[in-house]
Design an enzyme around this catalytic site. Structure first.
Site, PDB file in Angstrom:
ATOM      1  N   HIS A   1       0.817  -1.210   0.000  1.00 43.88           N
ATOM      2  CA  HIS A   1       0.000   0.000   0.000  1.00 43.88           C
ATOM      3  C   HIS A   1       0.852   1.262   0.000  1.00 43.88           C
ATOM      4  O   HIS A   1       2.043   1.249   0.285  1.00 43.88           O
ATOM      5  CB  HIS A   1      -0.957   0.003   1.194  1.00 43.88           C
ATOM      6  CG  HIS A   1      -0.292   0.310   2.502  1.00 43.88           C
ATOM      7  ND1 HIS A   1      -0.105   1.600   2.955  1.00 43.88           N
ATOM      8  CD2 HIS A   1       0.243  -0.508   3.444  1.00 43.88           C
ATOM      9  CE1 HIS A   1       0.519   1.555   4.124  1.00 43.88           C
ATOM     10  NE2 HIS A   1       0.739   0.292   4.443  1.00 43.88           N
ATOM     11  N   CYS A   2       0.173   2.358  -0.355  1.00 45.39           N
ATOM     12  CA  CYS A   2       0.743   3.694  -0.213  1.00 45.39           C
ATOM     13  C   CYS A   2      -0.391   4.572   0.309  1.00 45.39           C
ATOM     14  O   CYS A   2      -1.255   4.086   1.029  1.00 45.39           O
ATOM     15  CB  CYS A   2       1.375   4.188  -1.525  1.00 45.39           C
ATOM     16  SG  CYS A   2       0.308   4.116  -2.977  1.00 45.39           S
ATOM     17  N   LYS A   3      -0.413   5.824  -0.037  1.00 49.81           N
ATOM     18  CA  LYS A   3      -1.465   6.731   0.455  1.00 49.81           C
ATOM     19  C   LYS A   3      -2.799   6.455  -0.251  1.00 49.81           C
ATOM     20  O   LYS A   3      -3.831   6.277   0.380  1.00 49.81           O
ATOM     21  CB  LYS A   3      -1.016   8.179   0.242  1.00 49.81           C
ATOM     22  CG  LYS A   3      -1.920   9.207   0.862  1.00 49.81           C
ATOM     23  CD  LYS A   3      -1.715   9.317   2.341  1.00 49.81           C
ATOM     24  CE  LYS A   3      -2.518  10.480   2.910  1.00 49.81           C
ATOM     25  NZ  LYS A   3      -2.368  10.586   4.354  1.00 49.81           N
TER      26      LYS A   3
ATOM     27  N   SER B   1       2.640   2.028  -4.640  1.00 51.86           N
ATOM     28  CA  SER B   1       2.355   0.611  -4.393  1.00 51.86           C
ATOM     29  C   SER B   1       2.186  -0.161  -5.691  1.00 51.86           C
ATOM     30  O   SER B   1       2.700  -1.276  -5.833  1.00 51.86           O
ATOM     31  CB  SER B   1       1.103   0.468  -3.520  1.00 51.86           C
ATOM     32  OG  SER B   1       0.015   1.164  -4.090  1.00 51.86           O
TER      33      SER B   1
END
Length: 196
Positions: free
Chosen positions: A128-130, A136
Site C-alpha cells: 500500500h501507499c497513500k 504501491s
C-alpha cells in the site's frame, strides 16, 4: 545506435504504459474505486485506510504488509513493524515520495524478495501507499517483472485489469528501465509467464 529486432519489441516508453493504464477508461486517468484490490493471487494493492487497519488486514488474511509511503506527513502513512507484531503480520516499509524524480528503483529488489518470501510461506501480501495507485502499484509491477518474468507491458496490463492505477511518469520510466535491464540479461527468454 542500431537495435536488434528483438530488443526493439520489448523497449517501452512511459507513454506506452500510460496508454495501457488509461485504455480501459477511454483514455482517462482513474483513481482507484476500492480501498484495495487483489491484483495477483495473494497480492493486494491498497490505500492508507486498509494499510493502517490491523483488524481489516487480519480479516482479509493478510500475513505481510509493504508500506511504500512510510513516514509522517500529508503524503505518507505512519505505520511500522511494531504495530503489526501484535497481530502476527510481518512488515516491510520504506519512505518514498510520489514524485517524478524520486528513485523507487532502489526498493524494487528488496520489495520483490519480501513479497516472494511471503508467497512461498503461503501468505497474503498487502502493498500500500497513500492512495494505492502510484508507489504501491509500481512496486507490485516490478515484483511481477522480477519474480514472475512478465514484461513491463504484461505486468501493467495484469495489475490494471484488477485495479485503477496511476504511477507517475518517472516511475513508469523506471519500470521501462527495469524492463530493458531484465531483457538484456536474458531474464525473459524461455520463461513461462504465469498469467491469470
Amino acid at each position: 545506435m542500431a537495435k536488434s529486432k528483438q530488443s526493439k519489441s520489448v523497449t517501452c516508453t512511459p507513454e506506452e504504459l500510460d496508454d495501457i493504464i488509461t485504455a480501459p477508461s477511454g483514455g482517462l486517468q482513474m483513481l482507484p474505486s476500492n480501498a484495495y484490490d487483489e491484483v495477483y493471487p495473494r497480492i493486494y494493492v491498497g490505500e492508507e485506510s486498509i494499510g493502517k487497519s490491523r483488524v481489516g488486514l487480519r480479516d482479509l488474511g493478510i500475513t505481510h504488509v509493504v508500506n511504500t509511503a512510510m513516514g509522517k506527513g500529508q503524503f505518507y502513512v505512519n505505520t511500522n513493524h511494531v504495530m503489526f507484531q501484535k497481530v502476527g503480520i510481518k512488515f516491510y516499509g520504506f519512505e518514498a515520495m510520489d514524485m517524478l524524480n524520486f528513485q523507487l528503483t532502489s526498493f524494487f529488489e528488496k520489495s520483490a524478495d519480501f513479497i516472494e518470501h511471503a508467497l512461498k510461506e503461503e501468505g497474503k501480501v498487502m502493498v500500500h501507499c497513500k492512495v494505492g495507485a502510484s508507489r504501491s502499484a509500481t512496486i507490485v509491477i516490478a515484483f511481477l517483472m522480477i519474480k514472475r518474468h512478465m514484461t513491463v507491458q504484461e505486468a501493467v496490463r495484469m495489475v490494471r485489469s484488477k485495479r485503477e492505477i496511476a504511477p507517475n511518469e518517472g516511475f513508469l520510466q523506471q519500470l521501462c528501465n527495469l524492463n530493458d535491464k531484465l531483457h538484456n540479461s536474458g531474464h525473459f527468454e524461455g520463461k513461462k509467464v504465469d498469467v491469470i
